[in-house]
Design a protein around this motif. Structure first.
Motif: not given
Length: 494
Positions: A27, A312, A369, A444-445, A461, A463, A466
């Motif tokens: 993340w 995170e 991503d 990514k996040s 945000r 999450y 992946e």
């Protein structure tokens, strides 16, 4: 070595324990400013010094949760590639022993000054038992800062209907022969307001007036005020706490808004119209602006929200800063667009044009991503169009954008985005001659969506796993994708 420097050195020892694992985590953001480890919140001291952009941030180096505030520090030559610098401020003195809270920066006589709120708890109730003062630190090189001997430079809130302790977040600028500063405040009956001060030298400050005060549903505390002129219009940006939801609006714990108005500097009064949201998404707070060498007004915000679940934190970090946004005013509204310098991160372009679609459709090469996506479409006969982002192959995990043509609303839904909080947010969006334009940044996040060339912005945000890399487009009737461009984006934070 003095106590301040000792605390900074010790904090870096703690950060060094985790920064590699944080950087390597799935993340971990690739082109957004985030802490090397542990907690980050408000951007502070956004400024230019010696031809470079400097950005500071609220930082707790000992935990991925909020605690006694330090000031973290990054700098950049181009708003894109950011370098971590030593921590700038630590809560080392009796007047800031429980935190160097938010503030701003200004250059004077070739030195960089940080203007911040020193916080001290005076009892167990952090809403009532506190003492806040305004302080200065100075640097010759823009990296190492010393707190001045005259601190605090503003020792107490003014008399009158001004809360004596909630008194913070100075934003400083120079106009004519004076330095001015706007401070966040509330009345004794908890109505949000902003205070105006002036000084000939940054050291001796005179209270001018209660510059602006809320009425109705405008919150109980105005945090992080930022006052500036843009295209001949005075703008007050702030983060009001305690605004109650109204329809689709104000569903985050706290908000970030702007008001357009007119500032009378002599009287210290700002006459303004209604609140407008700066961001219609989930995760945007405490924005701060600066003017750069090109004369652009640039805005960044904290890409998180108070009391929101932050997955995170289980990996020794929390919080991030949005990409820089260039502000303008059109038709009495603020627009925000991504800084064009971010285009230097692009590679692996995939493009489509004039594609008719009806139903759901994937496009070869349009996935990932860490990317930028540009979409221009004609809604034609469809009443709904949407995009599923960060979708897994089973279509169970996805972040969903949906435009409802009849109600003229764009919805961002993260109920199936992966870990972290769900929910949805809505923004009012008008088509432009039947056309919808979207610019989207995934990292990514995180997700940042710019609608109709910056008329609205939504930040969140997310999450996901992946492995959730797919992007799917859908409609309930025929639409024409006039232009679809996707670029992968390189990492830019050292």
């Amino acid at each position: 070595m003095n106590k301040h420097q000792e605390m900074i050195e010790k904090a870096h020892e703690e950060l060094n324990k985790y920064k590699k694992s944080v950087s390597d985590h799935e993340w971990s953001l690739q082109y957004h400013v985030m802490p090397q480890a542990n907690w980050m919140n408000d951007p502070n001291g956004f400024s230019m010094f010696n031809g470079e952009y400097h950005l500071f941030y609220q930082h707790h180096p000992y935990s991925p949760k909020w605690g006694p505030m330090y000031w973290g520090h990054v700098k950049s030559k181009d708003l894109v590639h950011w370098e971590h610098l030593p921590i700038a401020l630590a809560p080392s003195e009796p007047y800031d022993i429980d935190g160097c809270f938010s503030g701003s920066a200004i250059e004077k006589d070739g030195k960089l000054y940080l203007f911040y709120t020193g916080n001290k708890w005076t009892g167990p109730d952090q809403d009532k038992d506190l003492k806040q003062v305004q302080c200065l630190a100075v640097s010759e090189d823009g990296i190492h800062f010393e707190k001045i001997a005259e601190n605090p430079v503003i020792e107490e809130a003014p008399s009158g209907d001004i809360h004596p302790f909630h008194f913070r977040d100075p934003k400083v600028w120079k106009e004519g022969d004076y330095y001015y500063c706007v401070l966040g405040s509330q009345t004794k009956e908890r109505i949000g307001q902003a205070l105006l001060y002036r000084s000939p030298d940054l050291l001796k400050w005179e209270f001018v007036n209660v510059m602006a005060r809320g009425t109705g549903n405008m919150g109980y505390m105005w945090e992080c005020p930022d006052l500036f002129s843009l295209s001949g219009q005075d703008v007050l940006v702030m983060s009001p706490q305690g605004v109650k939801p109204e329809g689709d609006l104000y569903h985050n714990l706290h908000q970030s808004v702007y008001v357009l108005g007119n500032l009378d500097l002599q009287q210290g009064k700002f006459r303004f119209d209604q609140f407008q949201l700066l961001d219609y998404g989930f995760d945007f707070y405490a924005p701060q602006t600066t003017v750069d060498h090109l004369g652009r007004r640039i805005l960044v915000g904290w890409m998180a929200m108070w009391e929101s679940e932050m997955p995170e934190q289980g990996h020794h970090w929390a919080g991030a800063i949005t990409i820089p946004r260039i502000m303008s005013i059109e038709e009495h509204r603020v627009k925000c667009v991504p800084a064009p310098e971010l285009e230097t991160l692009r590679f692996n372009q995939v493009s489509y044009s004039n594609v008719l679609m009806n139903g759901s459709r994937n496009f070869e090469g349009v996935n990932g991503d860490c990317l930028e996506l540009n979409v221009l479409l004609d809604m034609k006969q469809a009443s709904q169009f949407g995009i599923n982002l960060r979708m897994d192959t089973a279509s169970t995990e996805k972040t969903v954008l949906t435009f409802d043509c009849q109600n003229q609303k764009l919805t961002l839904n993260r109920d199936h985005s992966g870990k972290g909080p769900g929910g949805e947010r809505k923004a009012p969006v008008e088509l432009n001659k039947g056309k919808l334009q979207l610019t989207l940044f995934l990292d990514k996040s995180s997700l940042e969506l710019f609608i109709q060339n910056g008329e609205k912005v939504m930040t969140a945000r997310i999450y996901p796993s992946e492995h959730s890399m797919e992007i799917e487009f859908f409609s309930d009737g025929e639409v024409e994708l006039l232009k679809l461009d996707k670029w992968s984006l390189r990492r830019s934070i050292s």
